[in-house]
Design a protein around this motif. Structure first.
Motif, PDB file in Angstrom:
ATOM      1  N   SER A 165      21.639  37.142  17.203  1.00 25.92           N
ATOM      2  CA  SER A 165      21.039  38.063  18.161  1.00 25.92           C
ATOM      3  C   SER A 165      19.896  38.789  17.458  1.00 25.92           C
ATOM      4  CB  SER A 165      22.070  39.042  18.706  1.00 25.92           C
ATOM      5  OG  SER A 165      22.563  39.861  17.667  1.00 25.92           O
ATOM      6  N   PRO A 166      18.904  39.226  18.210  1.00 20.16           N
ATOM      7  CA  PRO A 166      17.741  39.845  17.581  1.00 20.16           C
ATOM      8  C   PRO A 166      18.088  41.185  16.938  1.00 20.16           C
ATOM      9  CG  PRO A 166      17.592  40.010  19.968  1.00 20.16           C
ATOM     10  CD  PRO A 166      18.779  39.155  19.658  1.00 20.16           C
ATOM     11  N   ASN A 167      17.295  41.551  15.964  1.00 23.75           N
ATOM     12  CA  ASN A 167      17.413  42.855  15.327  1.00 23.75           C
ATOM     13  C   ASN A 167      16.555  43.832  16.125  1.00 23.75           C
ATOM     14  OD1 ASN A 167      17.218  45.145  13.720  1.00 23.75           O
ATOM     15  ND2 ASN A 167      17.340  43.951  11.836  1.00 23.75           N
TER      16      ASN A 167
ATOM     17  N   ILE B 158      22.543  49.180  14.144  1.00 25.52           N
ATOM     18  CA  ILE B 158      23.499  49.593  13.112  1.00 25.52           C
ATOM     19  C   ILE B 158      24.497  48.493  12.754  1.00 25.52           C
ATOM     20  CG2 ILE B 158      23.299  52.032  13.639  1.00 25.52           C
ATOM     21  CD1 ILE B 158      25.856  51.912  15.214  1.00 25.52           C
ATOM     22  N   GLY B 159      24.381  47.326  13.365  1.00 27.54           N
ATOM     23  CA  GLY B 159      25.273  46.213  13.058  1.00 27.54           C
ATOM     24  C   GLY B 159      26.489  46.185  13.959  1.00 27.54           C
TER      25      GLY B 159
ATOM     26  N   GLY C 298      26.924  44.683  16.525  1.00 28.22           N
ATOM     27  CA  GLY C 298      26.569  44.643  17.931  1.00 28.22           C
ATOM     28  C   GLY C 298      26.060  45.950  18.506  1.00 28.22           C
ATOM     29  N   PHE C 299      26.057  47.036  17.743  1.00 31.70           N
ATOM     30  CA  PHE C 299      25.679  48.345  18.273  1.00 31.70           C
ATOM     31  C   PHE C 299      24.259  48.740  17.892  1.00 31.70           C
ATOM     32  CE2 PHE C 299      30.296  48.430  18.160  1.00 31.70           C
ATOM     33  CZ  PHE C 299      30.577  48.884  19.444  1.00 31.70           C
ATOM     34  N   VAL C 300      23.596  49.408  18.833  1.00 27.31           N
ATOM     35  CA  VAL C 300      22.223  49.887  18.646  1.00 27.31           C
ATOM     36  C   VAL C 300      22.168  51.333  19.137  1.00 27.31           C
ATOM     37  CG1 VAL C 300      19.804  49.588  19.337  1.00 27.31           C
ATOM     38  CG2 VAL C 300      21.245  47.579  18.959  1.00 27.31           C
ATOM     39  N   VAL C 301      21.489  52.211  18.368  1.00 23.55           N
ATOM     40  CA  VAL C 301      21.246  53.589  18.794  1.00 23.55           C
ATOM     41  C   VAL C 301      19.745  53.834  18.734  1.00 23.55           C
ATOM     42  CG1 VAL C 301      23.496  54.474  18.072  1.00 23.55           C
ATOM     43  CG2 VAL C 301      21.591  54.497  16.462  1.00 23.55           C
ATOM     44  N   GLY C 302      19.274  54.791  19.504  1.00 24.78           N
ATOM     45  CA  GLY C 302      17.842  55.072  19.479  1.00 24.78           C
ATOM     46  C   GLY C 302      17.492  56.288  20.301  1.00 24.78           C
ATOM     47  N   GLY C 303      16.200  56.534  20.367  1.00 24.34           N
ATOM     48  CA  GLY C 303      15.687  57.645  21.147  1.00 24.34           C
ATOM     49  C   GLY C 303      14.329  57.285  21.713  1.00 24.34           C
ATOM     50  N   GLY C 304      13.936  57.987  22.776  1.00 22.55           N
ATOM     51  CA  GLY C 304      12.656  57.666  23.383  1.00 22.55           C
ATOM     52  C   GLY C 304      12.099  58.801  24.210  1.00 22.55           C
ATOM     53  N   LEU C 305      10.814  58.677  24.498  1.00 20.14           N
ATOM     54  CA  LEU C 305      10.085  59.613  25.346  1.00 20.14           C
ATOM     55  C   LEU C 305       9.499  58.843  26.514  1.00 20.14           C
ATOM     56  CD1 LEU C 305       8.077  61.441  22.532  1.00 20.14           C
ATOM     57  CD2 LEU C 305      10.226  62.198  23.590  1.00 20.14           C
ATOM     58  N   ASP C 306       9.580  59.406  27.724  1.00 20.50           N
ATOM     59  CA  ASP C 306       8.990  58.809  28.930  1.00 20.50           C
ATOM     60  C   ASP C 306       8.098  59.864  29.582  1.00 20.50           C
ATOM     61  OD1 ASP C 306      11.051  57.008  28.343  1.00 20.50           O
ATOM     62  OD2 ASP C 306      12.203  57.467  30.140  1.00 20.50           O
ATOM     63  N   TYR C 307       6.961  59.423  30.059  1.00 21.92           N
ATOM     64  CA  TYR C 307       6.094  60.319  30.830  1.00 21.92           C
ATOM     65  C   TYR C 307       5.658  59.563  32.074  1.00 21.92           C
ATOM     66  CZ  TYR C 307       2.459  63.568  32.157  1.00 21.92           C
ATOM     67  OH  TYR C 307       1.694  64.474  32.844  1.00 21.92           O
ATOM     68  N   ASP C 308       6.062  60.054  33.267  1.00 20.93           N
ATOM     69  CA  ASP C 308       5.813  59.361  34.528  1.00 20.93           C
ATOM     70  C   ASP C 308       5.020  60.229  35.496  1.00 20.93           C
ATOM     71  OD1 ASP C 308       7.263  57.096  33.807  1.00 20.93           O
ATOM     72  OD2 ASP C 308       9.121  57.810  34.721  1.00 20.93           O
ATOM     73  N   PHE C 309       4.172  59.565  36.257  1.00 19.49           N
ATOM     74  CA  PHE C 309       3.517  60.162  37.419  1.00 19.49           C
ATOM     75  C   PHE C 309       4.281  59.708  38.645  1.00 19.49           C
ATOM     76  CE2 PHE C 309       0.122  59.882  34.284  1.00 19.49           C
ATOM     77  CZ  PHE C 309      -0.383  61.173  34.325  1.00 19.49           C
TER      78      PHE C 309
END
Length: 190
Positions: free
Chosen positions: A43-45, A83-84, A86-97
């Motif tokens: 599976s992809p990294n 993190i291996g 099968g688990f992935v953690v992250g954060g993000g920002l969204d800006y929508d009109f």
């Protein structure tokens, strides 16, 4: 003569029987060949930064007051860490009109955690949101939801996300604002 012929034929048949039955020698064992395991595709990294765009549908309700819906879309930016196991953690920002009478713009700062399914990632997300309106100003609240993202190339993913937004009493006006968005997303990963 009949007896001699019958006896000779019977003896010949009995002597020939082992030849038709096979060899009397011990049979050689068949070689023991172990099955070859086919490795599962890797599976992809997911570790790295991503940036992209999203577009979809948003419905925002004022209580008391009207409900309005329309197109919502904008830019996304974030970071994931694989993190291996099968688990992935992250954060993000969204800006929508938003093309919506109740909300003009939506900003989100979210964390997410998910599980890899082949080339995909199913995840839950939540965090902070801020809405800007033309008539009532700006206020903040929380956002929760989930989504699915799929790697279509080593550095490209597409997916979808559904979010619930709650701003409570907007600017302490006594009018509650909440909304739901459903958007498709495309990200370039680097």
């Amino acid at each position: 003569m009949f007896k001699t012929t019958t006896v000779l034929a019977t003896m010949t048949a009995l002597m020939a029987a082992p030849a038709f039955a096979g060899s009397l020698a011990q049979p050689e064992p068949e070689p023991n060949i172990a099955p070859v395991a086919v490795p599962a595709p890797a599976s992809p990294n997911w570790t790295g930064f991503f940036a992209g765009a999203e577009i979809g549908y948003g419905n925002f309700d004022l209580t008391p007051g009207p409900s309005d819906d329309g197109v919502i879309g904008g830019a996304i930016l974030g970071y994931d860490y694989d993190i291996g196991n099968g688990f992935v953690v992250g954060g993000g920002l969204d800006y929508d009109f938003a093309d919506n009478n109740n909300v003009d713009e939506v900003f989100r700062a979210k964390l997410r955690g998910g599980y890899k399914i082949g080339n995909g990632l199913a995840y839950a997300t939540g965090g902070y949101t801020m809405a800007n309106t033309a008539t009532a100003g700006t206020d903040d609240g929380y956002v929760v939801g989930g989504g699915y993202e799929h790697m279509i190339a080593p550095n490209m993913s597409i997916g979808g996300e559904v979010l619930y937004h709650d701003y409570g009493s907007f600017n302490n006006s006594g009018v509650d604002l909440d909304g739901t968005t459903a958007q498709v997303r495309a990200s370039f990963r680097f």
